[in-house]
Design an enzyme around this catalytic site. Structure first.
Site, PDB file in Angstrom:
ATOM      1  N   GLY A  45       0.838  -1.188   0.000  1.00 29.37           N
ATOM      2  CA  GLY A  45       0.000   0.000   0.000  1.00 29.37           C
ATOM      3  C   GLY A  45       0.871   1.234   0.000  1.00 29.37           C
ATOM      4  N   GLN A  50       2.820   9.861   1.485  1.00 31.19           N
ATOM      5  CA  GLN A  50       4.106   9.167   1.486  1.00 31.19           C
ATOM      6  C   GLN A  50       4.967   9.538   0.282  1.00 31.19           C
ATOM      7  OE1 GLN A  50       2.188   5.117   2.345  1.00 31.19           O
ATOM      8  NE2 GLN A  50       4.212   4.962   3.285  1.00 31.19           N
ATOM      9  N   CYS A  89       6.117  -0.219   7.274  1.00 28.61           N
ATOM     10  CA  CYS A  89       5.702   0.919   6.460  1.00 28.61           C
ATOM     11  C   CYS A  89       6.865   1.365   5.588  1.00 28.61           C
ATOM     12  CB  CYS A  89       5.248   2.051   7.378  1.00 28.61           C
ATOM     13  SG  CYS A  89       4.666   3.514   6.509  1.00 28.61           S
ATOM     14  N   LEU A  90       6.563   1.701   4.339  1.00 33.89           N
ATOM     15  CA  LEU A  90       7.617   2.167   3.430  1.00 33.89           C
ATOM     16  C   LEU A  90       8.239   3.481   3.910  1.00 33.89           C
ATOM     17  CD1 LEU A  90       5.965   1.324  -0.021  1.00 33.89           C
ATOM     18  CD2 LEU A  90       7.709   0.024   1.224  1.00 33.89           C
ATOM     19  N   HIS A 132      -4.393   0.945   7.533  1.00 33.65           N
ATOM     20  CA  HIS A 132      -3.045   1.527   7.651  1.00 33.65           C
ATOM     21  C   HIS A 132      -2.907   2.726   6.712  1.00 33.65           C
ATOM     22  CE1 HIS A 132       1.494   1.066   7.983  1.00 33.65           C
ATOM     23  NE2 HIS A 132       1.373   1.802   6.901  1.00 33.65           N
ATOM     24  N   GLU A 133      -3.306   2.548   5.446  1.00 34.30           N
ATOM     25  CA  GLU A 133      -3.170   3.637   4.461  1.00 34.30           C
ATOM     26  C   GLU A 133      -4.122   4.784   4.773  1.00 34.30           C
ATOM     27  OE1 GLU A 133      -0.580   3.575   2.665  1.00 34.30           O
ATOM     28  OE2 GLU A 133      -0.156   1.479   3.071  1.00 34.30           O
ATOM     29  N   HIS A 136      -2.690   7.149   7.189  1.00 37.44           N
ATOM     30  CA  HIS A 136      -1.747   8.107   6.587  1.00 37.44           C
ATOM     31  C   HIS A 136      -2.457   9.393   6.167  1.00 37.44           C
ATOM     32  CE1 HIS A 136       2.184   6.244   6.378  1.00 37.44           C
ATOM     33  NE2 HIS A 136       1.680   5.116   5.901  1.00 37.44           N
TER      34      HIS A 136
END
Length: 192
Positions: A45, A50, A89-90, A132-133, A136
């Protein structure tokens, strides 16, 4: 696309909604670029903040391998039952933590063609990724939902990484200026 890391302001901002006239070819190109960035980083994701865009959208590829786009998403229902799962997480590479989230959710969003859709009773990995996304988009990182000590250590770790990167960049710039000054002095001598 460059993925923003913990410590960058854009990750802590509440994103603004996407206007209907913004769901166009330019946005679709951005979404495709986000998919490419996410896949090359081995992610599942990726949310707009991000990649430095403070707008309410994200892309997902879950364990069913379906590319999904969520624009202006709203989680409209969550189950009472929760589960724990190791999240990463990225934007926080190299760290992960077990996070508790609802097992099932229902979500309403707009797709890349501007059509509203609802996914009911989503569970498993897809439900977790969406939550999760979606966090953000509200300036929330998964570390905000876990152990406070882990969060503090992680914030400190990324702060030190950023400071080291800044120091390296400053040293590189100083070295470059020094070389330029020496070259200029050498050329000035030749000119006499």
């Amino acid at each position: 696309m460059r993925i923003c890391k913990l410590g960058e302001d854009v990750l802590r901002q509440k994103c603004v909604p996407v206007e209907s006239n913004e769901v166009n070819d330019e946005l679709r190109a951005t979404l495709n670029e986000m998919f490419e960035t996410m896949i090359s980083a081995d992610g599942v994701g990726l949310a707009a903040p991000q990649v430095g865009i403070s707008k309410r959208f994200f892309v997902v590829i879950s364990d069913d391998n379906v590319r999904r786009v969520f624009i202006n998403p709203e989680i409209i229902k969550t189950s009472a039952e929760n589960s724990e799962y190791e999240e990463g997480c990225l934007s926080l590479p190299g760290v992960s933590e077990k996070i508790v989230r609802p097992v099932k959710i229902s979500v309403s969003a707009i797709d890349e063609n501007g059509k509203r859709f609802v996914l009911d009773d989503v569970d498993g990995l897809l439900a977790r990724i969406i939550q999760h996304e979606n966090d953000h988009l509200n300036g929330i990182l998964y570390i905000d939902r876990g152990d406070e000590e882990f969060k503090n250590k992680t914030v400190e770790l990324f702060k030190k990484k950023a400071e080291r990167a800044q120091k390296k960049l400053a040293e590189k710039e100083a070295k470059k200026r020094s070389l330029e000054a020496k070259l200029a002095a050498k050329n000035a001598k030749k000119g006499k």
